[in-house]
Scaffold this active site. Sequence first.
Site, short mmCIF file in Angstrom:
data_model
loop_
_atom_site.label_atom_id
_atom_site.label_comp_id
_atom_site.label_asym_id
_atom_site.label_seq_id
_atom_site.Cartn_x
_atom_site.Cartn_y
_atom_site.Cartn_z
N GLU A 127 -2.10 0.75 16.74
CA GLU A 127 -2.47 0.96 18.14
C GLU A 127 -3.98 1.09 18.18
OE1 GLU A 127 -0.61 0.63 20.58
OE2 GLU A 127 1.41 0.77 19.76
N CYS B 77 -8.14 4.93 25.41
CA CYS B 77 -8.14 3.56 24.89
C CYS B 77 -7.73 2.53 25.94
CB CYS B 77 -7.23 3.45 23.67
SG CYS B 77 -5.51 3.92 23.99
#
Length: 468
Positions: free
Chosen positions: A210, A244
């Site tokens: 990720e 993010c």
Amino acid sequence: MDPFADTLQRLREAFVSGRTRPAEFRDAQLKGLSRFLRENKQLLQEALAQDLHKSAFEAEVSEISISQNEINLALRNLRTWMKDEKVSKNLATQLDSAFIRKEPFGLVLILSPWNYPLNLSLGPLVGALAAGNCVVLKPSEISKNTEKVLAEVLPRYLDQSCFAVVLGGPQETGRLLEHKFDYIFFTGNPQVGKIVMTAAAKHLTPVTLELGGKNPCYVDDNCDPQTVANRVAFFRCFNAGQTCVAPDYVLCSPEMQAQLVPALQSAITRFYGDDPQSSPNLGRIISQKHFQRLRGLLSCGRVVIGGQSDECDLYIAPTVLVDVQETDPVMQEEIFGPILPIVNVRSLGQAIDFINRREKPLALYAFSNSSQVVKRVLAQTSSGGFCGNDGFMHLTLASLPFGGVGSSGMGNYHGKFSFDTFSHHRACLLRRPGLEKIYAIRYPPHTPRNLRVLLMAMETRSCSCTLL
């Protein structure tokens, strides 16, 4: 001396014993996670406030409640997820039992980051435990107060023969990665992601990465500037921009920029007051290193909103930059702070070309009153996730997979996707020992007739009906 050898051996022996496989054991571990959150809520809020100046609102919404929701979903659906999944069969296997069995991988390593140190530790942990794995959790040493709670308190709520928290910085993590794991789940930046993947490749260990990237936000001329500004400012400044999936830059026409800038100023003032530094709702930058990096980006383009900083307080004001060039440093890396560059484009096609020239982002946003515009951006670009006319609200849906594509990551999780990520999907066919005369058609000597019959029997059928 290897500081991790004994811990890893203990966990691997526990997995081999079969201790983690029964639904009752998995259920108990998930309930332990739930108790950890309930009984230590204030302690966790204090740790998050010390690490990131997170408000109680942000801590509740983005760390505690979202983790609890994942646990609750897994508890409600665990036995259903664990069931063998029946599959369709061809004529040759009509008398057999064909199914997919979800099995735990074994010993799993979770490497979690500092920006959402609770959520991004517990989120994958829920999936790993629900799937029946033994787990090593390595939280980020940068968010040191939350790391301390995870290391000292969390293990009390779980079976320590099957779960461990290990600590350390980059050097210790490097030594940890020398060991063979059965699955590695990493959340962080692409540079470290490459290191993790290289280490995993030595043991052919599967990974979920990720990662991050520069998430584009296209703003069409056909939209309400204030509505867009409210949503973009909120999601850009949430957790001081250290998210993010935050919108990393805006693409819009010069005409829309002229309307959007004052609307952004209005939104920022309403959210954080005339002096955002004194607002209890605005977080701080995690460290001196990241603060200095962000302050260096303030020289790009022209500051039209914000631009202030305070090194002692690790404070960067909500900032908007215009006259930004594609070659500027602020456009070369994920910003990870409350700074929003605006890049001018003359058309939707030019915006799409701009997006597609760059690495595939973790998230992509498009704002327009025209559904056709939003759908065109969706159809002609690629990203880990997409949201039309809002920020990262798609993350709130456990029914949607969360993950990147290309340089923004590989694999996904959330909800059942987490369970599936940490499960080996084993293809199984159980055949009766008899009926040899029927099956003998496969054996030499081969004849044209036998070949025709065999091919017909092996033909894939769309029908899922079975005789058993």
